[in-house]
Scaffold this active site. Structure first.
Site, PDB file in Angstrom:
ATOM      1  CG  ASP A 165      -1.866  -1.216   1.207  1.00 56.69           C
ATOM      2  OD1 ASP A 165      -3.064  -1.026   1.008  1.00 56.69           O
ATOM      3  OD2 ASP A 165      -1.375  -2.354   1.383  1.00 56.69           O
ATOM      4  CG  ASP A 192      -3.916  -1.219  -2.643  1.00 53.84           C
ATOM      5  OD1 ASP A 192      -4.426  -1.753  -3.641  1.00 53.84           O
ATOM      6  OD2 ASP A 192      -4.558  -0.971  -1.614  1.00 53.84           O
ATOM      7  CE1 TYR A 195      -4.277   3.311  -1.679  1.00 53.86           C
ATOM      8  CE2 TYR A 195      -2.021   2.659  -2.135  1.00 53.86           C
ATOM      9  CZ  TYR A 195      -3.190   2.514  -1.413  1.00 53.86           C
ATOM     10  OH  TYR A 195      -3.253   1.571  -0.427  1.00 53.86           O
ATOM     11  CG  ASN A 230      -8.376  -2.123  -2.642  1.00 54.55           C
ATOM     12  OD1 ASN A 230      -7.370  -2.488  -2.025  1.00 54.55           O
ATOM     13  ND2 ASN A 230      -8.973  -0.967  -2.391  1.00 54.55           N
ATOM     14  CG  HIS A 315      -4.375  -6.049  -1.380  1.00 58.77           C
ATOM     15  ND1 HIS A 315      -3.295  -5.225  -1.132  1.00 58.77           N
ATOM     16  CD2 HIS A 315      -5.475  -5.262  -1.245  1.00 58.77           C
ATOM     17  CE1 HIS A 315      -3.708  -4.002  -0.887  1.00 58.77           C
ATOM     18  NE2 HIS A 315      -5.043  -3.994  -0.934  1.00 58.77           N
ATOM     19  CG  HIS A 325     -10.042  -2.922   4.624  1.00 60.05           C
ATOM     20  ND1 HIS A 325     -10.962  -2.483   3.696  1.00 60.05           N
ATOM     21  CD2 HIS A 325      -9.008  -2.039   4.577  1.00 60.05           C
ATOM     22  CE1 HIS A 325     -10.502  -1.385   3.098  1.00 60.05           C
ATOM     23  NE2 HIS A 325      -9.328  -1.096   3.623  1.00 60.05           N
ATOM     24  CG  HIS A 354      -3.996   2.049   4.657  1.00 60.92           C
ATOM     25  ND1 HIS A 354      -4.678   3.065   4.041  1.00 60.92           N
ATOM     26  CD2 HIS A 354      -3.827   1.086   3.709  1.00 60.92           C
ATOM     27  CE1 HIS A 354      -4.918   2.738   2.783  1.00 60.92           C
ATOM     28  NE2 HIS A 354      -4.413   1.544   2.562  1.00 60.92           N
TER      29      HIS A 354
END
Length: 477
Positions: A165, A192, A195, A230, A315, A325, A354
């Site tokens: 991420d 990720d 972004y 995602n 992920h 999540h 995160h």
């Protein structure tokens, strides 16, 4: 004698502070890092600088190109015209004995036209060798290098970085710079990337380009093993963009055909002493789907005599105690957890959330809709689950952990960071999670990881003398 005593002290300290085999009260760190706002770095910043020269290659990145680490896929973009998809390479700086040629592709996204994206497979390389390579021509040519891994073997020492991420904020830059100080040789990336989907219209493609230049100072020199998250889906019907993973698949190839995968979204590689399996959280995975069928066969191909360490990347975490999540990975857990335990997976890395979190060894395979056994229980045969979705992207940190902390959660902290996993031999590895924004390398969470296959195998007794001496020489934490 002093080396042996030093190792024993370090080992005892690591096990005492962060044992992964004992399920005790977990730790929720009170530290929350907010050094910079979670906003993307402006495009005119030097970290996104376009290389000088007409049509100079940019966004250079490499990944493993085969099953066993004797090939790389080198990718780059030329912005002005196609140019050549040819690479010169050799084992001496500025002396290029060999050439390899690949293919070029491009795509459109809304009204954005990508540059010319080049992918070249460089194969038949020697193990444990430094290669120099040159792409482009004339004043626009650029030169880089990479190191191939040692020959596959059970006691090969190798150090991986783990990042997820990432994005392209000032916090992302801190993560990247701190990772590059770690001495790790390959990145396991848990999804990720750029972004770019946080933008609209042509800015989506522009932010893919800026991210490629942003990470180039690492990706051009060592493989990043890619998995998709995602934010790579980019399903945007309002722009008539409905093909999932369009940008990602054009830009970031994987060696899926080498492991008999039918899709670049899931694949496996062997590197050093590790067998690494990449799964796709956003592709079908239930029974009889292509990913399910492939994983069933790939797990059978794992040879723990040659690659004792079995690592899985995905992920969405299967276990997570953050409000963000929470339980999104439950469907994949229900499908694959029993396999992962049966095949003695050592560690599973995920992103998406995160924040940082590490689990004890636990499982929930006894649960079904009628059993009533809803809660995970200690299970010494299970993997360690580690979430590292804390690279630094513009969505910011996931600061709300569930309270009370579940028994399966060993350590968690809402901070930016990266991990390293250093495989020392077939039985032991050193793991560190580093809070990256401290201005120095600080291992905030660390432990000795015991191999699930060899640590429970009677043959480990024959290796005891070798194992302790090897670890004692190089322990430095």
């Amino acid at each position: 004698m002093m080396q042996s005593l030093l190792f024993q002290l370090i080992l005892t300290s690591c096990v005492f502070l962060n044992s992964v085999n004992n399920v005790n009260a977990g730790i929720t760190s009170t530290f929350i890092r907010k050094e910079w706002p979670s906003v993307d770095i402006p495009l005119d910043n030097e970290v996104f600088a376009v290389p000088t020269g007409h049509n100079a290659p940019q966004q250079v990145h490499i990944t493993q190109g085969d099953y066993d680490g004797k090939a790389v896929i080198i990718s780059w973009v030329t912005a002005d015209e196609p140019g050549s998809s040819k690479i010169q390479y050799g084992t001496s700086e500025k002396e290029y004995e060999f050439t390899a040629e690949g293919k070029m592709t491009n795509y459109t996204f809304y009204k954005y036209n990508s540059g010319y994206i080049h992918h070249v497979l460089v194969d038949d390389l020697e193990y444990d060798t430094k290669y120099y390579y040159k792409i482009g021509s004339g004043d626009s040519a650029r030169e880089f290098w990479f190191q191939t891994p040692p020959k596959i073997g059970p006691d090969v020492r190798y150090k991986f970085g783990v990042i997820g991420d990432l994005g392209q904020t000032y916090n992302s830059l801190s993560t990247l710079e701190h990772y590059m100080q770690s001495g790790a040789q390959t990145v396991l990336f848990v999804g990720d990337l750029a972004y770019a989907d946080r933008y609209q219209y042509n800015d989506v493609g522009i932010r893919w380009d800026s991210w490629g230049r942003f990470v180039e100072k690492s990706t051009a020199y060592q493989p990043w093993i890619w998995s998709a998250g995602n934010h790579e889906i980019e399903y945007m019907p309002y722009m008539d963009e409905v093909i999932p993973f369009k940008s990602y698949l054009h830009r970031y190839p994987t060696p899926h055909l080498a492991c008999k995968s039918s899709n670049p979204m899931w694949y496996a590689i062997r590197r050093g002493s590790a067998h690494i399996i990449v799964l796709s959280s956003y592709s079908p995975f239930v029974k009889y789907t292509p990913q399910w069928l492939w994983l069933r066969e790939e797990l059978k191909r794992v040879d723990r005599e040659k690659t004792p360490w079995l690592i899985v990347l995905m992920h969405v975490p299967l276990y997570n105690s953050n409000e963000a999540h929470f339980m999104e990975g439950e469907s994949m857990r229900a499908v694959f957890e029993e396999w992962l335990i049966h095949h003695k997976v050592d560690v599973i890395f995920a992103g998406h959330v995160h924040a940082y979190e590490r689990s004890h060894r636990i499982s929930n395979v006894r649960y079904n809709v009628s059993s009533g056994e809803r809660y995970p229980v200690p299970d010494k045969s299970a993997p360690v689950y580690i979430t590292v979705g804390d690279g630094g992207n513009q969505e910011g940190l996931a600061e709300r952990f569930r309270d009370p902390q579940p028994e399966y959660s060993a350590f968690r902290e809402a901070s930016y960071g990266h991990s390293t996993l250093e495989l020392r031999n077939r039985t032991h590895a050193f793991y560190h999670w580093n809070r990256n924004d401290d201005g120095k390398k600080v291992a905030t969470d660390s432990f000795v990881l015991h191999n699930q296959y060899w640590s429970n195998n009677l043959r480990r007794r024959k290796l005891k003398k070798h194992r302790l001496s090897a670890l004692g020489r190089i322990a430095s934490y």
